[in-house]
Scaffold this active site. Structure first.
Site, PDB file in Angstrom:
ATOM      1  N   SER A 155       0.878  -1.174   0.000  1.00 10.66           N
ATOM      2  CA  SER A 155       0.000   0.000   0.000  1.00 10.66           C
ATOM      3  C   SER A 155       0.912   1.220   0.000  1.00 10.66           C
ATOM      4  O   SER A 155       2.111   1.105   0.310  1.00 10.66           O
ATOM      5  CB  SER A 155      -0.840  -0.022   1.274  1.00 10.66           C
ATOM      6  OG  SER A 155      -1.432   1.230   1.524  1.00 10.66           O
ATOM      7  N   TYR A 189      -1.998  -1.546  10.377  1.00 11.27           N
ATOM      8  CA  TYR A 189      -1.992  -1.622   8.904  1.00 11.27           C
ATOM      9  C   TYR A 189      -0.688  -1.051   8.364  1.00 11.27           C
ATOM     10  O   TYR A 189      -0.027  -1.662   7.513  1.00 11.27           O
ATOM     11  CB  TYR A 189      -3.196  -0.837   8.366  1.00 11.27           C
ATOM     12  CG  TYR A 189      -3.469  -1.011   6.887  1.00 11.27           C
ATOM     13  CD1 TYR A 189      -4.195  -2.103   6.413  1.00 11.27           C
ATOM     14  CD2 TYR A 189      -3.035  -0.070   5.962  1.00 11.27           C
ATOM     15  CE1 TYR A 189      -4.471  -2.265   5.061  1.00 11.27           C
ATOM     16  CE2 TYR A 189      -3.303  -0.219   4.604  1.00 11.27           C
ATOM     17  CZ  TYR A 189      -4.021  -1.317   4.155  1.00 11.27           C
ATOM     18  OH  TYR A 189      -4.286  -1.457   2.814  1.00 11.27           O
TER      19      TYR A 189
HETATM   20  P1  NAD Z   1     -11.662  -6.367  -0.095  1.00  9.20           P
HETATM   21  O1  NAD Z   1     -12.266  -6.278   1.270  1.00  9.20           O
HETATM   22  O2  NAD Z   1     -12.494  -6.010  -1.286  1.00  9.20           O
HETATM   23  O3  NAD Z   1     -11.084  -7.827  -0.357  1.00  9.20           O
HETATM   24  C1  NAD Z   1     -10.336  -8.503   0.603  1.00  9.20           C
HETATM   25  C2  NAD Z   1     -10.558  -9.986   0.429  1.00  9.20           C
HETATM   26  O4  NAD Z   1      -9.729 -10.651   1.380  1.00  9.20           O
HETATM   27  C3  NAD Z   1     -12.002 -10.434   0.693  1.00  9.20           C
HETATM   28  O5  NAD Z   1     -12.447 -11.256  -0.362  1.00  9.20           O
HETATM   29  C4  NAD Z   1     -11.903 -11.211   1.995  1.00  9.20           C
HETATM   30  O6  NAD Z   1     -12.831 -12.299   2.101  1.00  9.20           O
HETATM   31  C5  NAD Z   1     -10.469 -11.727   1.930  1.00  9.20           C
HETATM   32  N1  NAD Z   1      -9.928 -12.073   3.242  1.00  9.20           N
HETATM   33  C6  NAD Z   1     -10.005 -11.364   4.390  1.00  9.20           C
HETATM   34  N2  NAD Z   1      -9.428 -12.042   5.391  1.00  9.20           N
HETATM   35  C7  NAD Z   1      -8.957 -13.195   4.858  1.00  9.20           C
HETATM   36  C8  NAD Z   1      -8.273 -14.313   5.389  1.00  9.20           C
HETATM   37  N3  NAD Z   1      -7.965 -14.400   6.695  1.00  9.20           N
HETATM   38  N4  NAD Z   1      -7.947 -15.329   4.547  1.00  9.20           N
HETATM   39  C9  NAD Z   1      -8.269 -15.267   3.223  1.00  9.20           C
HETATM   40  N5  NAD Z   1      -8.938 -14.242   2.677  1.00  9.20           N
HETATM   41  C10 NAD Z   1      -9.278 -13.224   3.488  1.00  9.20           C
HETATM   42  O7  NAD Z   1     -10.343  -5.472  -0.011  1.00  9.20           O
HETATM   43  P2  NAD Z   1      -9.374  -4.863  -1.134  1.00  9.20           P
HETATM   44  O8  NAD Z   1      -9.476  -3.407  -1.039  1.00  9.20           O
HETATM   45  O9  NAD Z   1      -9.547  -5.535  -2.431  1.00  9.20           O
HETATM   46  O10 NAD Z   1      -7.968  -5.257  -0.484  1.00  9.20           O
HETATM   47  C11 NAD Z   1      -7.102  -6.238  -1.030  1.00  9.20           C
HETATM   48  C12 NAD Z   1      -5.683  -5.915  -0.597  1.00  9.20           C
HETATM   49  O11 NAD Z   1      -5.312  -4.639  -1.136  1.00  9.20           O
HETATM   50  C13 NAD Z   1      -5.476  -5.821   0.913  1.00  9.20           C
HETATM   51  O12 NAD Z   1      -4.243  -6.402   1.265  1.00  9.20           O
HETATM   52  C14 NAD Z   1      -5.443  -4.332   1.158  1.00  9.20           C
HETATM   53  O13 NAD Z   1      -4.723  -3.997   2.314  1.00  9.20           O
HETATM   54  C15 NAD Z   1      -4.753  -3.856  -0.106  1.00  9.20           C
HETATM   55  N6  NAD Z   1      -4.939  -2.445  -0.411  1.00  9.20           N
HETATM   56  C16 NAD Z   1      -6.182  -1.945  -0.617  1.00  9.20           C
HETATM   57  C17 NAD Z   1      -6.311  -0.602  -0.909  1.00  9.20           C
HETATM   58  C18 NAD Z   1      -7.653   0.025  -1.138  1.00  9.20           C
HETATM   59  O14 NAD Z   1      -7.700   1.261  -1.164  1.00  9.20           O
HETATM   60  N7  NAD Z   1      -8.710  -0.721  -1.334  1.00  9.20           N
HETATM   61  C19 NAD Z   1      -5.184   0.215  -0.997  1.00  9.20           C
HETATM   62  C20 NAD Z   1      -3.928  -0.335  -0.787  1.00  9.20           C
HETATM   63  C21 NAD Z   1      -3.820  -1.683  -0.499  1.00  9.20           C
END
Ligand code: NAD
Length: 259
Positions: free
Chosen positions: A141, A154
């Site tokens: 991130s 985080y």
């Molecule tokens: P999201 O909530 O849409 O998807 C996350 C997925 O992870 C979900 O399908 C959930 O069921 C799964 N998950 C959660 N806990 C789990 C576990 N213990 N085992 C297996 N699966 C699990 O979130 P997103 O925004 O798509 O995030 C995905 C990644 O991107 C994360 O690592 C997040 O930190 C990172 N990220 C997101 C953003 C953002 O702005 N959305 C920015 C930077 C980084």
């Protein structure tokens, strides 16, 4: 087709960024493993990819559970023979001021981001080493490089993933295995949608202000990064053919963070 018949395990790919990566990988010919806590949602995503002509399977996987991770990776290898690409993407967000952060929630967040990355890497590396190639991609991130208020675990976890990637890059090099980190800015997914009202409450500002003056304040154009932007970066790392690109972290954030 940049990933023809490559086997790619994407964790947390029932939703959000992981789902977009899995979708692009499938379009590029990969055999994609949708690994998620939520097996039902994982199968919905896998079926959608198959219906669109792709190759995809779902596995139930809690990335914090060593037995479940090993079983999920074994299931994928049984079906498709090896693992070429691991995208360790599963993640959650929890926001509180540090002095109020419940210890159990600190540990939960670190376990999903860091234990999850470690356990999935550990399970996939032997298969990559055996074939002499592989690409490990961690979902970092901007918070791998920058801090924000209310996000202590985080920010800690996302910084930690860069360290892990560098170790995997060093240990994996002799076996043709690369490791890199993608660092997205804010992407409109369920993870971010959940934070908007939570941050508004913590900071005593409106939800519109959270978006404009907290999340997108330092971007060059006030825009969210998209899941498709991040999928493109994930394809670039997965398809890159040599160890020249390893141990790196790439920020895609509309200029929020500039290196
Ligand atoms: P999201 O909530 O849409 O998807 C996350 C997925 O992870 C979900 O399908 C959930 O069921 C799964 N998950 C959660 N806990 C789990 C576990 N213990 N085992 C297996 N699966 C699990 O979130 P997103 O925004 O798509 O995030 C995905 C990644 O991107 C994360 O690592 C997040 O930190 C990172 N990220 C997101 C953003 C953002 O702005 N959305 C920015 C930077 C980084």
């Amino acid at each position: 087709m940049q990933l023809k018949d490559k086997v790619a395990i994407v964790t947390g790919s029932a939703s959000g960024i992981g789902k977009a990566i899995a979708t692009l990988y499938a379009k590029e010919g990969a055999r994609v493993v949708i690994a998620d806590l939520n097996k039902e949602a994982a199968e919905v995503t896998a079926k959608a990819l198959r219906d669109a002509g792709g190759q995809a399977m779902s596995v139930a996987m809690d990335v914090t559970d060593e037995t479940a991770v090993n079983a999920g990776v074994a299931e994928a290898v049984k079906a498709w023979g090896t693992v070429d690409v691991l995208v360790s993407n599963a993640g959650i967000q929890i926001v509180h001021p540090l002095e109020e952060f419940p210890f159990a929630q600190w540990k939960k967040l670190l376990a999903i981001h860091l234990d999850g990355a470690f356990l999935t890497t550990k399970a996939c590396l032997p298969h990559m080493y055996q074939q002499g190639s592989g690409s490990v991609i961690y979902m970092g991130s901007v918070h791998s490089k920058e801090a924000s208020k209310l996000k202590a675990p985080y920010v800690t976890a996302k910084h930690g993933l860069i360290g892990l990637a560098k170790v995997v890059a060093k240990e994996g090099a002799a076996h043709g295995v690369r490791a890199n980190v993608i660092c997205p800015g804010f992407v409109r997914t369920p993870l971010v949608d959940k934070q908007i009202p939570e941050q508004a409450a913590e900071l005593h500002i409106s939800e519109a202000d959270v978006i404009k003056n907290v999340m997108l304040k330092d971007t060059v154009d006030g825009q969210f990064t998209t899941v498709d932007d991040i999928a493109r970066v994930a394809l670039f790392f997965a398809a890159f053919p040599t160890n020249a690109l390893t141990g790196q972290s790439l920020v895609a954030s509309h200029g929020w963070f500039m290196q």
